[in-house]
Write an enzyme that holds these catalytic residues in place. Structure first.
Site, PDB file in Angstrom:
ATOM      1  N   TYR A  20       0.856  -1.187   0.000  1.00  0.00           N
ATOM      2  CA  TYR A  20       0.000   0.000   0.000  1.00  0.00           C
ATOM      3  C   TYR A  20       0.893   1.238   0.000  1.00  0.00           C
ATOM      4  O   TYR A  20       1.555   1.542   0.995  1.00  0.00           O
ATOM      5  CB  TYR A  20      -0.892  -0.015   1.238  1.00  0.00           C
ATOM      6  N   LYS A  60      -2.538   5.185  -2.999  1.00  0.00           N
ATOM      7  CA  LYS A  60      -3.597   6.068  -2.517  1.00  0.00           C
ATOM      8  C   LYS A  60      -3.479   7.395  -3.248  1.00  0.00           C
ATOM      9  O   LYS A  60      -2.513   8.142  -3.060  1.00  0.00           O
ATOM     10  CB  LYS A  60      -3.474   6.283  -1.010  1.00  0.00           C
ATOM     11  N   ASP A 100      -6.351   4.401  -5.960  1.00  0.00           N
ATOM     12  CA  ASP A 100      -7.599   4.684  -5.248  1.00  0.00           C
ATOM     13  C   ASP A 100      -7.611   6.141  -4.813  1.00  0.00           C
ATOM     14  O   ASP A 100      -6.987   6.512  -3.819  1.00  0.00           O
ATOM     15  CB  ASP A 100      -7.706   3.779  -4.021  1.00  0.00           C
ATOM     16  N   ASN A 134     -10.237   7.716  -3.702  1.00  0.00           N
ATOM     17  CA  ASN A 134     -11.320   7.932  -2.727  1.00  0.00           C
ATOM     18  C   ASN A 134     -12.356   8.946  -3.197  1.00  0.00           C
ATOM     19  O   ASN A 134     -12.769   9.843  -2.448  1.00  0.00           O
ATOM     20  CB  ASN A 134     -10.764   8.360  -1.370  1.00  0.00           C
ATOM     21  N   HIS A 190     -10.538  -4.455   1.642  1.00  0.00           N
ATOM     22  CA  HIS A 190     -10.143  -3.097   2.002  1.00  0.00           C
ATOM     23  C   HIS A 190      -9.478  -3.113   3.377  1.00  0.00           C
ATOM     24  O   HIS A 190      -9.692  -4.021   4.176  1.00  0.00           O
ATOM     25  CB  HIS A 190     -11.418  -2.232   2.026  1.00  0.00           C
ATOM     26  N   ASN A 245      -7.905  -0.249   6.651  1.00  0.00           N
ATOM     27  CA  ASN A 245      -7.592   1.063   7.183  1.00  0.00           C
ATOM     28  C   ASN A 245      -6.451   0.873   8.158  1.00  0.00           C
ATOM     29  O   ASN A 245      -5.963  -0.245   8.319  1.00  0.00           O
ATOM     30  CB  ASN A 245      -8.823   1.682   7.850  1.00  0.00           C
TER      31      ASN A 245
END
Length: 406
Positions: A133, A177, A205, A207, A304, A306
């Site tokens: 990530y 991200k 991604d 968001n 997913h 976090n």
């Protein structure tokens, strides 16, 4: 076996300055660890959001759990929903139940001498693959020295970050991200990653930071480069417009977030891959149900994440191992946060994958001293909520997080 208590411990642990569409991660991330006590001395572990509202809701349901069978998770789910009442939306009730359900399954496994994966139907794979990530990031938090990862604000910085991720953990796919810089800069970054790591699947991604037109533009520019494009724009109808023009699959953890949101996405053809998350979907068994739903409608499935620690990672690995059609490498923030883990033996990736913990239960043990230290850090911080936007505004007072940004 009857539940005798639920201990709820909020913690704060170190987090790098990782940039995203709404701001930047603060120096401390918040998390909650629960210890579900059962009559014979067994303790089940769960982990979830550290937001104050989640702590309050866990405390609200705690008295009603005492005396319930740790094996009767259907009754416990009904209790959670009833105790939280109509003022709490279903998705938020599920996030509370998910923490408790994982702790119940951990306790069940310890009582039976079985790993959680066996309680979910058994392992269809012995190792679960994860994706590196990547984040745009500052060298260090304002006023602090640069961290071990250094700065990554351009393609060269991200390539260096990815190389370190791969060297340390062996990841065979990479996710960026996005939604931080103008799209052409992020397109250049993805292309640089593709050139530096040929053959490695790539994802981005933002968001929901892009308009439909921008999303279509990025999809066209990165045709043949991306494995999938995740949540480029907001709302299911907008995603459907992008999906109709994109050559690569669209993935989501933002517009398909609950059983109620599935029908519209399927009807509109808005997404091709759903990113599950047991913290939102109501635990591990409901995540397995999502897998069956995706298989029924021909949707791909991944996971997913976090900011999380090892209890969550263990739960993610067990359910991923028990879900036949989870065919994409799962997301994980663990390399960014593992230094502050609360388990006695932190996880180590081998070739970008984890073996399913052998058990019993989740197969991890709580380090009480670490938990106590991180709880004291939580109390001393005075923090009760995540505030990425407010933190970035300390550096850039004019920062506007309104979406879409581009």
């Amino acid at each position: 076996m009857k539940i005798t208590d639920l201990a709820i411990t909020p913690i704060a642990f170190a987090d790098p300055p990782l940039l995203n569409a709404t701001g930047v991660h603060e120096p401390l991330a918040l998390r909650t660890v629960v210890q579900l006590h059962v009559a014979d001395g067994v303790v089940g572990l769960g982990e979830g959001s550290g937001e104050l509202v989640v702590l309050e809701r866990l405390a609200r349901v705690r008295p009603a759990l005492v005396g319930q069978s740790v094996f009767d998770t259907s009754a416990i789910e009904a209790i959670v929903f009833a105790e939280l009442g109509n003022d709490v939306p279903p998705i938020q009730k599920r996030s509370v139940f998910s923490i408790i359900e994982v702790a119940c399954l951990d306790a069940q496994g310890k009582l039976l001498g079985l790993p959680v994966v066996d309680l979910l139907g058994g392992a269809v794979r012995q190792t679960v693959t994860y994706s590196g990530y990547l984040f745009y990031k500052w060298a260090g938090h304002p006023g602090q020295a640069a961290d071990e990862w250094g700065e990554a604000l351009d393609p060269a910085g991200l390539v260096a970050q990815a190389a370190r991720m791969i060297d340390l953990h062996g990841f065979g796919s990479l996710k960026l991200k996005g939604g931080v810089f103008p799209p052409d800069q992020e397109i250049a970054a993805v292309r640089a990653l593709a050139e530096a790591f040929p053959g490695i699947p790539l994802r981005i991604d933002p968001n929901g930071a892009w308009s439909v037109a921008t999303s279509q533009y990025v999809a066209a520019e990165l045709a043949g480069v991306l494995e999938y494009l995740e949540d480029p724009t907001l709302t299911t109808p907008a995603m459907a417009q992008v999906a109709a023009a994109a050559s690569m699959p669209l993935a989501t953890n933002m517009c398909v977030v609950s059983p109620e949101t599935v029908p519209e996405a399927i009807r509109l053809g808005a997404v091709q891959i759903v990113l599950s998350d047991h913290h939102y979907w109501g635990g591990l068994r409901h995540t397995r149900e999502l897998g069956a739903l995706c298989a029924t409608f021909g949707l791909g499935l991944s996971m997913h994440s976090n900011s999380h620690l090892g209890i969550s990672l263990a739960a993610m690995t067990h359910v991923a191992a028990a879900t036949p059609n989870l065919a994409y490498a799962c997301d994980t923030h663990y390399p960014w946060n593992s230094g502050d883990d609360v388990i006695t033996v932190p996880f180590e990736f081998a070739d970008g994958a984890l073996r399913v913990p052998a058990g019993p239960g989740l197969g991890v043990e709580l380090d009480e001293a670490k938990l106590f230290r991180l709880h004291r850090q939580y109390v001393a911080s005075g923090r009760t909520t995540r505030a990425d936007t407010a933190y970035l505004r300390q550096v850039d007072p004019a920062y506007d997080p309104s979406l879409p940004r581009f």
